[in-house]
Design a protein around this motif. Structure first.
Motif, mmCIF file in Angstrom:
data_model
loop_
_atom_site.group_PDB
_atom_site.id
_atom_site.type_symbol
_atom_site.label_atom_id
_atom_site.label_comp_id
_atom_site.label_asym_id
_atom_site.label_seq_id
_atom_site.Cartn_x
_atom_site.Cartn_y
_atom_site.Cartn_z
ATOM 1 N N GLY A 119 0.797 -1.225 0.000
ATOM 2 C CA GLY A 119 0.000 0.000 0.000
ATOM 3 C C GLY A 119 0.829 1.274 0.000
ATOM 4 O O GLY A 119 0.283 2.375 -0.019
ATOM 5 N N GLU A 120 2.155 1.132 0.016
ATOM 6 C CA GLU A 120 3.016 2.316 0.044
ATOM 7 C C GLU A 120 3.747 2.441 -1.282
ATOM 8 O O GLU A 120 3.711 1.543 -2.116
ATOM 9 N N THR A 121 4.387 3.574 -1.490
ATOM 10 C CA THR A 121 5.130 3.821 -2.721
ATOM 11 C C THR A 121 6.483 4.403 -2.344
ATOM 12 O O THR A 121 6.731 4.722 -1.180
ATOM 13 N N GLU A 122 7.350 4.535 -3.317
ATOM 14 C CA GLU A 122 8.695 5.007 -3.029
ATOM 15 C C GLU A 122 9.109 6.134 -3.954
ATOM 16 O O GLU A 122 8.612 6.250 -5.071
ATOM 17 N N LEU A 123 10.005 6.952 -3.448
ATOM 18 C CA LEU A 123 10.676 7.962 -4.253
ATOM 19 C C LEU A 123 12.131 7.544 -4.302
ATOM 20 O O LEU A 123 12.735 7.252 -3.263
ATOM 21 N N ARG A 124 12.688 7.511 -5.488
ATOM 22 C CA ARG A 124 14.071 7.073 -5.637
ATOM 23 C C ARG A 124 14.854 8.074 -6.468
ATOM 24 O O ARG A 124 14.275 8.950 -7.101
ATOM 25 N N HIS A 125 16.150 7.908 -6.484
ATOM 26 C CA HIS A 125 17.037 8.743 -7.288
ATOM 27 C C HIS A 125 16.590 8.689 -8.748
ATOM 28 O O HIS A 125 16.317 7.622 -9.277
ATOM 29 N N THR A 178 2.503 8.013 -7.174
ATOM 30 C CA THR A 178 2.685 6.587 -7.430
ATOM 31 C C THR A 178 3.582 6.293 -8.624
ATOM 32 O O THR A 178 4.125 5.203 -8.729
ATOM 33 N N ASP A 179 3.776 7.238 -9.524
ATOM 34 C CA ASP A 179 4.665 7.043 -10.669
ATOM 35 C C ASP A 179 5.409 8.350 -10.915
ATOM 36 O O ASP A 179 5.091 9.103 -11.827
ATOM 37 N N GLY A 180 6.372 8.632 -10.058
ATOM 38 C CA GLY A 180 7.004 9.938 -10.078
ATOM 39 C C GLY A 180 6.115 10.918 -9.328
ATOM 40 O O GLY A 180 5.133 10.530 -8.695
#
Length: 198
Positions: A119-125, A178-180
């Motif tokens: 249920g969570e999302t991430e921010l990455r480099h 969720t996508d950027g």
């Protein structure tokens, strides 16, 4: 910004007894827009990155301090899942081609996937920030409220558009994570935001 703290991708994190590693991802609950974990890659790159719950994270003078020892850090949940697939064969190989004498190594493929709590999302480099009229840069990190860990601003990586100033975009302008990062602002509106002062 006394009641807020900044988490940037690439920041160094220190355990109570030594350097822990660097932040490679920021995990966010999109429903509440709160940061829940930091994915931290250990200094020893042979070990997998770890998911550090935000209740183990302190920030002082711009530094990230973890309320755990290096040994405790090593026992946190992994932030990466490594899978080995050992039966890789090109599609045009027939059964006779697959017969391999004993002792000869089979082709193997290794894949690494990010682990993100359900249920969570991430921010990455390298995650892109999208304005209404197109892409405007990459995520540098986030600013969160110290009390409830809610994201207050998204940090846009320095770029040529603003003379390399750092820009903090209010979370009220974010429509999706969720996508950027997707904004309801135009490039010009982002350009007109004041530079972030530290």
């Amino acid at each position: 910004m006394a009641d807020e703290t900044e988490f940037t991708i690439g920041a160094q994190a220190h355990c109570s007894d030594g350097p822990g590693g660097k932040v490679i991802r920021i995990v966010i609950d999109p429903a509440t827009r709160t940061v829940t974990h930091l994915a931290i890659e250990p200094r020893d790159h042979w070990a997998p990155a770890r998911l550090v719950p935000l209740n183990l994270v302190d920030t002082t003078d711009g530094e990230i301090r973890l309320r755990c020892t290096l040994a405790e850090f090593g026992h946190l949940d992994t932030a990466e899942e490594i899978q080995m697939v050992d039966d890789i064969a090109p599609a045009d190989m027939g059964p006779a081609d697959l017969a391999t004498p004993l002792g000869v190594a089979q082709p193997m493929e290794v894949t690494v996937e990010d682990v993100v709590p359900l249920g969570e999302t991430e921010l990455r480099h390298g995650e892109y920030v999208h304005a209404v009229d197109g892409e405007i840069g990459e995520v540098q990190g986030v600013i969160v409220d110290r009390g409830d860990h809610r994201v207050t601003h998204v940090l846009l990586k320095e770029g040529h558009l603003w003379g390399r100033k750092e820009v903090a975009i209010p979370v009220s302008a974010v429509t999706d994570v969720t996508d950027g990062i997707v904004l309801n602002l135009t490039k010009k509106q982002v350009e007109d935001l004041p530079p972030l002062s530290h």
